[in-house]
Design a protein around this motif. Sequence first.
Motif, PDB file in Angstrom:
ATOM      1  N   LEU A 244      39.900  -9.712   1.690  1.00 28.94           N
ATOM      2  CA  LEU A 244      39.181  -8.525   0.453  1.00 28.94           C
ATOM      3  C   LEU A 244      38.641  -7.849   1.552  1.00 28.94           C
ATOM      4  CD1 LEU A 244      36.962 -11.317  -1.152  1.00 28.94           C
ATOM      5  CD2 LEU A 244      38.312  -9.643  -2.390  1.00 28.94           C
ATOM      6  N   ALA A 245      39.654  -6.483   1.592  1.00 31.76           N
ATOM      7  CA  ALA A 245      40.259  -6.127   3.174  1.00 31.76           C
ATOM      8  C   ALA A 245      38.630  -4.861   2.413  1.00 31.76           C
ATOM      9  CB  ALA A 245      41.188  -5.404   2.905  1.00 31.76           C
ATOM     10  N   PHE A 246      37.897  -4.378   1.884  1.00 34.64           N
ATOM     11  CA  PHE A 246      36.650  -3.734   2.237  1.00 34.64           C
ATOM     12  C   PHE A 246      35.273  -4.167   2.598  1.00 34.64           C
ATOM     13  CE2 PHE A 246      36.582  -6.177  -1.500  1.00 34.64           C
ATOM     14  CZ  PHE A 246      34.958  -6.966  -1.807  1.00 34.64           C
ATOM     15  N   TYR A 247      34.010  -3.197   2.347  1.00 35.62           N
ATOM     16  CA  TYR A 247      33.033  -3.391   3.419  1.00 35.62           C
ATOM     17  C   TYR A 247      31.622  -4.054   2.563  1.00 35.62           C
ATOM     18  CZ  TYR A 247      34.912  -1.457   7.064  1.00 35.62           C
ATOM     19  OH  TYR A 247      35.878  -1.028   7.923  1.00 35.62           O
ATOM     20  N   PRO A 248      31.557  -5.478   1.855  1.00 35.45           N
ATOM     21  CA  PRO A 248      30.622  -6.009   1.373  1.00 35.45           C
ATOM     22  C   PRO A 248      29.369  -5.590   1.079  1.00 35.45           C
ATOM     23  CG  PRO A 248      31.130  -7.269   3.255  1.00 35.45           C
ATOM     24  CD  PRO A 248      31.922  -6.178   3.530  1.00 35.45           C
ATOM     25  N   LEU A 249      28.479  -4.943   2.490  1.00 36.03           N
ATOM     26  CA  LEU A 249      28.020  -4.048   2.251  1.00 36.03           C
ATOM     27  C   LEU A 249      27.247  -2.858   1.858  1.00 36.03           C
ATOM     28  CD1 LEU A 249      25.630  -5.097   6.129  1.00 36.03           C
ATOM     29  CD2 LEU A 249      25.128  -6.187   3.575  1.00 36.03           C
ATOM     30  N   LEU A 250      28.135  -1.782   1.134  1.00 35.12           N
ATOM     31  CA  LEU A 250      28.964  -0.793   1.230  1.00 35.12           C
ATOM     32  C   LEU A 250      29.232  -0.948  -0.452  1.00 35.12           C
ATOM     33  CD1 LEU A 250      28.642  -0.017   4.323  1.00 35.12           C
ATOM     34  CD2 LEU A 250      31.081   1.748   2.928  1.00 35.12           C
TER      35      LEU A 250
END
Lengths: 404, 307
Positions: B83-89
């Motif tokens: 999951l190549a994204f920023y989880p806090l965003l």
Amino acid sequence: MKLLAAIIKKELLEIIRDIQSLFLLILMPAAFILVMSLTLQGLFQPDSDFTVKIIAADLDRSPESARFLAGLKSAKSLSITELREGVSSDELLGSIKKGHYNFGLVINRDFSASFRNIARAPQTPPMDLYVEPAIQSAIQMGVKNHLVMEFLKQRTGSFFDKNRAVMSYAGITKESFLLPIETMLATRYVLKGTRSSTIPNAAQQSVPAWLVFSMYFIVMPISLIFHTEKNNGTLSRMRSINLNNRYLIAGKLAAYYIISMIQVVGMLCVGRFIVPLLGGDTISFGNSWAGLYLIASSVGCNAIAYGLLISVASKNTQMAGSLGSILIIILSAIGGIMVPKFVMPSFMQRLSAISPLSWGLDGFLDITLRNGSIADIAPECALLLATSIIMLAATGIILKKKIL
Amino acid sequence: MIRIQNLTKLYDDVVALHDIDLSIREGAITGLLGPNGAGKTTLVSILTGIITKTSGQVTIDGLDLDADPDGIKAITGVVPQSLAFYPLLSAHENLEYFGALYGLRARRLKERMDFAVEVASLQSFLHKRAVKYSGGMQRRLNLAIGLLNDPKILYLDEPTVGVDAQSRQYILEMIQKINADRKTTIIYTSHYISEIEQISDDVVIIDEGNIILNDNKENVLGSADALTIQIDSPGATVMDAVRSLKGVTCEAGSIYIEKNDLLYVNIMQVLSILSEKGIGMLNMRYNTSRLEELYLRLTSKELRDAK
């Protein structure tokens, strides 16, 4: 520019929303400064509440030994507890072993003889001093000096009393003969600036070192950055996009620079406003705001560049975490953060010249303690910024070549 | 669209890809299959410019990979397995960030974000942090980011891992729709062979760094020798009941009934079970020997990562 702004915004959002990192980056250093300032206060302040506990046994029980003990008791930094007559010295040693006292003083039976017979040096020491081994050597030295000074003062006083008639005939009074110690030496501090000449207080002397050390705390989260992005796949995704590594590095540098400056402001505010509220001394920011900003920026950039380099140069998160923190501790020990450089052996003093923390500490001391200006900290800032550029360049090269 | 000649990749002394020749058709969905360590990820990583090749020539949409890697990256979308994204965003913040990295600005960025959000059906959760999304929503966001630059070629690496049947079906339909509407060339890697069977036009099987099969799906699967029934909600109890029938197998929403003497008996029994459990059929068709059997025959049934 918009690309850089997007990267900075993303990094800041991530930091702000990660409560643990935020705590580590901003609150922990501030708390650290608070604790260190209050803890070390007594060591650096001449009129502090810090007292050394001494248990004393007077085996001589003479007027001279009584006067000697009374003289010691009048010293603010010494707390003297006298053992009752007939109590054995074993009890004295036992009290020290239990940690109730720092020192044990035994006034031997021939103590007064050394006063009576001035012409002959004592055959055996008139006093024995027992020391708890954990007491720092600087404090041991202070106590020993205090005891010897008091002994000499009493002995000289005794000599004057015995020869009062002769002295009086020569026009010498006891007050002029027994010169008070505090009148013998005037202490002057050598400042680089001229506007202020206040005596440096505990916080001013200790805060710069711990401030520099705390600024390098930022290495810990930064050293994990690229590994985190590798593990969650975002680094691969960014590599598949036409993104220049320079933007990636510059964005992280800028975001963490903002955090670093907030960190410094937080720590300085704690030193200035919170420490005095808890009974400590306020710190001075010196006379050069520009100088303070420049040295803080240089140290901040250096810490961030070091963290980024560790992040790309290490094989995994465990290695990055250990390497980041252990090297900082070693460099701070070398750089005079933990032990002042002037007490180090000469080869260690030469070695300290390679530590960026040493350059940072010197710069902060120049501004806050020596009232220096930008010109005074220019060499330190140049070194810090030059090594930052080298580390950032190395980060870029490794990031381009290495499959993280 | 993609032409690969004599492509070799070495990791020190280990040969990851060995002198590969491969052509991928424009506008087709190509399913890329292979055991663990076969070289799939290495191949896709080279094509997407994440790693460099050791030797060989790659041309993508007329662009040479050595001469114009940036040009190729500009027309390429990547959806990694992780999951190549920023989880806090939030989804919005992630899309905005990656959109900026793609060089999208202002109105164009908004247009592409709107498209990606709509395709991934993330409208209701746009401003919620991604860490709070369900597995299916996270997968859809992962896919949405890969669509931001309106890619001509889209690489999908196991895009349905860890999601429920509904999300999986949604994602597969979404991929087919993107391919149909925008003529996007899609390279799809998955361990779910039924997915490849369902959506791909061409099949490539790679093993030990070599291409061992590259053909049109219909040719690969050959003449009909089984009946496939696709169902809408494959629960465990239904699957267990169906599996107990001789000559019937099932996997991820598909039931396969072998063409033998028991064919009609089995069809009746399967339909009876589905009816009893209230399960709907999506379609029923005669095809083909199953791709999974062919795949296992070609790559052997031994565990590869235990070697």
